[in-house]
Design a protein around this motif. Structure first.
Motif, PDB file in Angstrom:
ATOM      1  N   ALA A  96      58.096  43.076   2.343  1.00  0.00           N
ATOM      2  CA  ALA A  96      58.142  43.282   3.868  1.00  0.00           C
ATOM      3  C   ALA A  96      60.060  42.403   3.623  1.00  0.00           C
ATOM      4  O   ALA A  96      59.365  41.018   2.452  1.00  0.00           O
ATOM      5  N   SER A  97      60.243  41.956   4.970  1.00  0.00           N
ATOM      6  CA  SER A  97      61.456  40.358   4.625  1.00  0.00           C
ATOM      7  C   SER A  97      60.795  39.952   6.128  1.00  0.00           C
ATOM      8  O   SER A  97      62.113  38.957   6.005  1.00  0.00           O
ATOM      9  N   ASP A  98      59.716  40.080   6.534  1.00  0.00           N
ATOM     10  CA  ASP A  98      59.355  38.627   8.024  1.00  0.00           C
ATOM     11  C   ASP A  98      57.587  38.913   7.803  1.00  0.00           C
ATOM     12  O   ASP A  98      57.155  39.638   6.737  1.00  0.00           O
ATOM     13  N   VAL A  99      57.348  38.097   8.002  1.00  0.00           N
ATOM     14  CA  VAL A  99      56.116  37.397   8.812  1.00  0.00           C
ATOM     15  C   VAL A  99      55.876  36.858  10.276  1.00  0.00           C
ATOM     16  O   VAL A  99      56.552  36.254  10.438  1.00  0.00           O
ATOM     17  N   ASP A 100      55.138  37.751  10.804  1.00  0.00           N
ATOM     18  CA  ASP A 100      53.843  37.607  12.670  1.00  0.00           C
ATOM     19  C   ASP A 100      53.327  36.781  11.753  1.00  0.00           C
ATOM     20  O   ASP A 100      52.219  36.180  11.498  1.00  0.00           O
ATOM     21  N   LEU A 101      53.527  35.091  13.005  1.00  0.00           N
ATOM     22  CA  LEU A 101      52.212  33.985  12.926  1.00  0.00           C
ATOM     23  C   LEU A 101      51.981  33.889  13.470  1.00  0.00           C
ATOM     24  O   LEU A 101      52.427  32.898  14.594  1.00  0.00           O
ATOM     25  N   GLY A 106      52.761  30.613  16.890  1.00  0.00           N
ATOM     26  CA  GLY A 106      54.052  31.009  18.048  1.00  0.00           C
ATOM     27  C   GLY A 106      55.418  31.521  16.829  1.00  0.00           C
ATOM     28  O   GLY A 106      56.659  31.394  17.508  1.00  0.00           O
ATOM     29  N   ALA A 107      55.160  32.492  16.002  1.00  0.00           N
ATOM     30  CA  ALA A 107      56.831  32.491  14.997  1.00  0.00           C
ATOM     31  C   ALA A 107      56.732  33.342  14.439  1.00  0.00           C
ATOM     32  O   ALA A 107      55.302  34.320  14.207  1.00  0.00           O
ATOM     33  N   ARG A 108      57.981  33.937  14.429  1.00  0.00           N
ATOM     34  CA  ARG A 108      57.745  35.115  12.976  1.00  0.00           C
ATOM     35  C   ARG A 108      59.106  34.860  12.550  1.00  0.00           C
ATOM     36  O   ARG A 108      60.617  34.473  13.334  1.00  0.00           O
ATOM     37  N   GLU A 109      58.923  35.087  11.317  1.00  0.00           N
ATOM     38  CA  GLU A 109      59.982  34.346  10.183  1.00  0.00           C
ATOM     39  C   GLU A 109      60.451  35.132   9.340  1.00  0.00           C
ATOM     40  O   GLU A 109      58.957  36.019   8.841  1.00  0.00           O
ATOM     41  N   LEU A 110      61.444  35.167   9.017  1.00  0.00           N
ATOM     42  CA  LEU A 110      62.320  35.725   8.128  1.00  0.00           C
ATOM     43  C   LEU A 110      61.604  35.399   6.578  1.00  0.00           C
ATOM     44  O   LEU A 110      61.733  34.299   6.716  1.00  0.00           O
ATOM     45  N   LEU A 111      61.671  36.412   6.186  1.00  0.00           N
ATOM     46  CA  LEU A 111      61.302  35.675   4.316  1.00  0.00           C
ATOM     47  C   LEU A 111      62.608  35.822   3.715  1.00  0.00           C
ATOM     48  O   LEU A 111      62.438  37.294   3.544  1.00  0.00           O
ATOM     49  N   PRO A 112      62.591  34.400   3.395  1.00  0.00           N
ATOM     50  CA  PRO A 112      63.999  35.129   1.653  1.00  0.00           C
ATOM     51  C   PRO A 112      63.643  35.499   0.995  1.00  0.00           C
ATOM     52  O   PRO A 112      62.792  36.339   0.561  1.00  0.00           O
ATOM     53  N   GLU A 155      46.620  40.751   4.718  1.00  0.00           N
ATOM     54  CA  GLU A 155      45.662  41.052   3.561  1.00  0.00           C
ATOM     55  C   GLU A 155      46.158  42.458   3.791  1.00  0.00           C
ATOM     56  O   GLU A 155      46.371  43.222   2.954  1.00  0.00           O
ATOM     57  N   ARG A 156      45.047  43.006   5.538  1.00  0.00           N
ATOM     58  CA  ARG A 156      45.349  44.104   5.961  1.00  0.00           C
ATOM     59  C   ARG A 156      46.873  44.742   5.902  1.00  0.00           C
ATOM     60  O   ARG A 156      47.554  45.828   5.765  1.00  0.00           O
ATOM     61  N   THR A 157      48.176  43.715   6.844  1.00  0.00           N
ATOM     62  CA  THR A 157      49.241  44.264   7.664  1.00  0.00           C
ATOM     63  C   THR A 157      50.142  44.411   6.317  1.00  0.00           C
ATOM     64  O   THR A 157      50.972  45.248   6.322  1.00  0.00           O
ATOM     65  N   TRP A 158      50.186  43.710   4.721  1.00  0.00           N
ATOM     66  CA  TRP A 158      51.223  43.889   3.339  1.00  0.00           C
ATOM     67  C   TRP A 158      50.408  44.446   2.615  1.00  0.00           C
ATOM     68  O   TRP A 158      50.304  45.085   2.073  1.00  0.00           O
ATOM     69  N   ALA A 159      48.396  45.259   3.789  1.00  0.00           N
ATOM     70  CA  ALA A 159      48.015  45.893   2.175  1.00  0.00           C
ATOM     71  C   ALA A 159      48.312  45.257   1.139  1.00  0.00           C
ATOM     72  O   ALA A 159      47.830  46.195  -0.316  1.00  0.00           O
ATOM     73  N   MET A 160      46.937  44.715   0.665  1.00  0.00           N
ATOM     74  CA  MET A 160      47.003  43.430  -0.393  1.00  0.00           C
ATOM     75  C   MET A 160      45.949  42.366  -0.499  1.00  0.00           C
ATOM     76  O   MET A 160      45.325  41.398  -0.013  1.00  0.00           O
ATOM     77  N   PRO A 161      44.460  43.837  -0.653  1.00  0.00           N
ATOM     78  CA  PRO A 161      43.422  43.200  -0.669  1.00  0.00           C
ATOM     79  C   PRO A 161      43.120  42.284  -1.391  1.00  0.00           C
ATOM     80  O   PRO A 161      42.752  42.982  -2.803  1.00  0.00           O
ATOM     81  N   ARG A 162      42.865  41.188  -0.611  1.00  0.00           N
ATOM     82  CA  ARG A 162      42.163  40.401  -1.871  1.00  0.00           C
ATOM     83  C   ARG A 162      40.502  40.960  -3.515  1.00  0.00           C
ATOM     84  O   ARG A 162      40.535  40.695  -4.417  1.00  0.00           O
ATOM     85  N   GLY A 163      40.453  41.760  -2.672  1.00  0.00           N
ATOM     86  CA  GLY A 163      39.002  41.353  -2.487  1.00  0.00           C
ATOM     87  C   GLY A 163      39.082  42.931  -3.645  1.00  0.00           C
ATOM     88  O   GLY A 163      37.568  43.185  -4.763  1.00  0.00           O
ATOM     89  N   GLU A 164      39.794  43.925  -4.105  1.00  0.00           N
ATOM     90  CA  GLU A 164      39.986  44.689  -4.960  1.00  0.00           C
ATOM     91  C   GLU A 164      40.500  44.265  -6.011  1.00  0.00           C
ATOM     92  O   GLU A 164      41.109  45.300  -7.032  1.00  0.00           O
ATOM     93  N   VAL A 165      41.076  43.075  -6.211  1.00  0.00           N
ATOM     94  CA  VAL A 165      41.743  43.073  -7.491  1.00  0.00           C
ATOM     95  C   VAL A 165      41.097  42.246  -8.295  1.00  0.00           C
ATOM     96  O   VAL A 165      40.416  41.577  -8.204  1.00  0.00           O
ATOM     97  N   ARG A 166      41.273  42.603  -9.236  1.00  0.00           N
ATOM     98  CA  ARG A 166      41.179  40.770 -10.688  1.00  0.00           C
ATOM     99  C   ARG A 166      42.016  40.751 -11.199  1.00  0.00           C
ATOM    100  O   ARG A 166      42.225  41.724 -12.483  1.00  0.00           O
ATOM    101  N   HIS A 167      42.976  40.096 -11.445  1.00  0.00           N
ATOM    102  CA  HIS A 167      44.246  39.659 -11.778  1.00  0.00           C
ATOM    103  C   HIS A 167      43.987  38.622 -12.674  1.00  0.00           C
ATOM    104  O   HIS A 167      43.212  37.699 -12.403  1.00  0.00           O
ATOM    105  N   PRO A 168      44.500  38.829 -13.905  1.00  0.00           N
ATOM    106  CA  PRO A 168      45.008  38.429 -15.543  1.00  0.00           C
ATOM    107  C   PRO A 168      45.624  36.577 -14.890  1.00  0.00           C
ATOM    108  O   PRO A 168      44.498  35.729 -15.354  1.00  0.00           O
TER     109      PRO A 168
END
Length: 364
Positions: A161-166, A170-176, A209-222
């Motif tokens: 993603a290029s930005d994030v809604d917060l 009360g903010a929407r910011e561009l991601l560096p 997690e939902r917006t970026w399709a990165m669910p924490r519960g489905e991973v086991r990252h080393p």
């Protein structure tokens, strides 16, 4: 806890002064004159011991990497030679019995419960002969899920993603675009998230997690794996202490009373059931000045804990008198051995300054 950034003027002066005094050989003669006058308690605070060959490719919170294995071994050898390593259980026993602690008492602690504590730190501690206490969040040991704050950093670093809604702020910011810029943004976002109450924190992270399709519960990252019960049992059998860091690494002061008591009581009961023996040592998750309050201290005492550690920087001149607000000395990855030695010898001069406000970067 908020501290001066490593690149800041204050930290730079401390680093240079510590390294110089260590290199010139004046540190230990001065320390021998000064330390016998005091019977304070210094507690070192670590998170992770890990080799990070290329920080630009590390996809989790780099602030939580306290030392490389080689640096950690040097630190523990120095601690063994020049100080008196004590276990926190020994400290709690001294409180109960009204005994003074030995001069130069230093305890080693780890927060969260990453599996590199077992794989890399624990063998070094056994080799050198230094006791330590590992504070773990029992819900993460059960599930193997990454920690929420670390996962938030991971999402910011790796999302396409290029930005994030917060809306919470009360903010929407561009991601560096750069990794360095994303890391700075992630640390700033994490500080802001920790000002919210617990339910709002959880909702924000779950929404991303939902917006970026990165669910924490489905991973086991080393690179972000909690320690297992099998590993903890081995460490406990070898004489190392396992303490509570809550169930789900939630900021206790941000919880309703019932949830607060559950975090304290359930984590204690699970540790005692899974490992055998008492579990009466506590470290408040995050641990800065906004992570605990009088209500948390009272509930910790009522739950049967003998002592509790904060993540506020400092030493404990009267540890029995502040047993539920024990201060610690954070160890950071950029610390050279000279700075580490000077911090232990003269913590009032060589530690990071503690400030009020948002919690430290990193999860604690």
């Amino acid at each position: 806890m908020t501290r001066t950034a490593e690149s800041g003027t204050g930290a730079g002066i401390r680093s240079r002064l510590g390294e110089l005094s260590y290199a010139l050989g004046v540190l230990w003669p001065l320390q021998r004159l000064y330390r016998p006058l005091l019977h304070d308690l210094r507690i070192l605070a670590y998170h992770r011991v890990l080799d990070v060959p290329d920080p630009s490719r590390f996809d989790f919170d780099l602030e939580l990497v306290s030392a490389s294995p080689d640096c950690f071994r040097e630190q523990m050898r120095l601690l063994r030679r020049h100080f008196h390593p004590v276990a926190l259980g020994e400290v709690a026993a001294a409180f109960r019995e009204g005994r003074a602690l030995p001069p130069n008492a230093v305890a080693v602690t780890f927060d969260d419960g990453y599996d590199d504590n077992y794989r890399l730190a624990y063998p070094i501690l056994r080799e050198v002969g230094v006791p330590a206490t590992f504070f773990v969040s029992t819900g993460h040991v059960d599930s193997g899920r990454p920690f929420a704050y670390d996962w938030l950093v991971h999402m910011v670093l790796t999302t396409s993603a290029s930005d994030v809604d917060l809306p919470e702020f009360g903010a929407r910011e561009l991601l560096p675009a750069s990794r360095e810029g994303r890391h700075v943004f992630a640390m700033r976002l994490l500080d802001h998230v920790k000002t919210l109450d617990d339910s709002a924190q959880s909702a924000l992270i779950a929404r991303l997690e939902r917006t970026w399709a990165m669910p924490r519960g489905e991973v086991r990252h080393p690179d972000c794996q909690p320690v297992s019960w099998t590993q903890l049992r081995e460490m406990r059998a070898a004489g190392f202490e396992i303490g509570s860091h809550g169930v789900d690494h939630r900021m206790l002061s941000k919880l309703p009373q019932t949830d607060l008591e559950n975090e304290l009581n359930e984590s204690k009961a699970v540790l005692e059931r899974a490992l055998g023996g008492p579990a009466d040592l506590m470290a408040y998750p995050v641990g800065g000045d906004r992570a605990f309050d009088g209500r948390v201290i009272a509930a910790t005492n009522a739950a049967g804990y003998a002592l509790a550690c904060t993540y506020i920087c400092g030493v404990n001149r009267d540890p029995a008198g502040n047993r539920y607000t024990l201060r610690r000395l954070p160890v950071e990855r950029a610390m050279g051995l000279g700075w580490f030695a000077a911090m232990l010898a003269f913590p009032g001069l060589m530690t990071y300054p503690t400030a009020t406000g948002p919690e430290r970067t990193g999860q604690a």
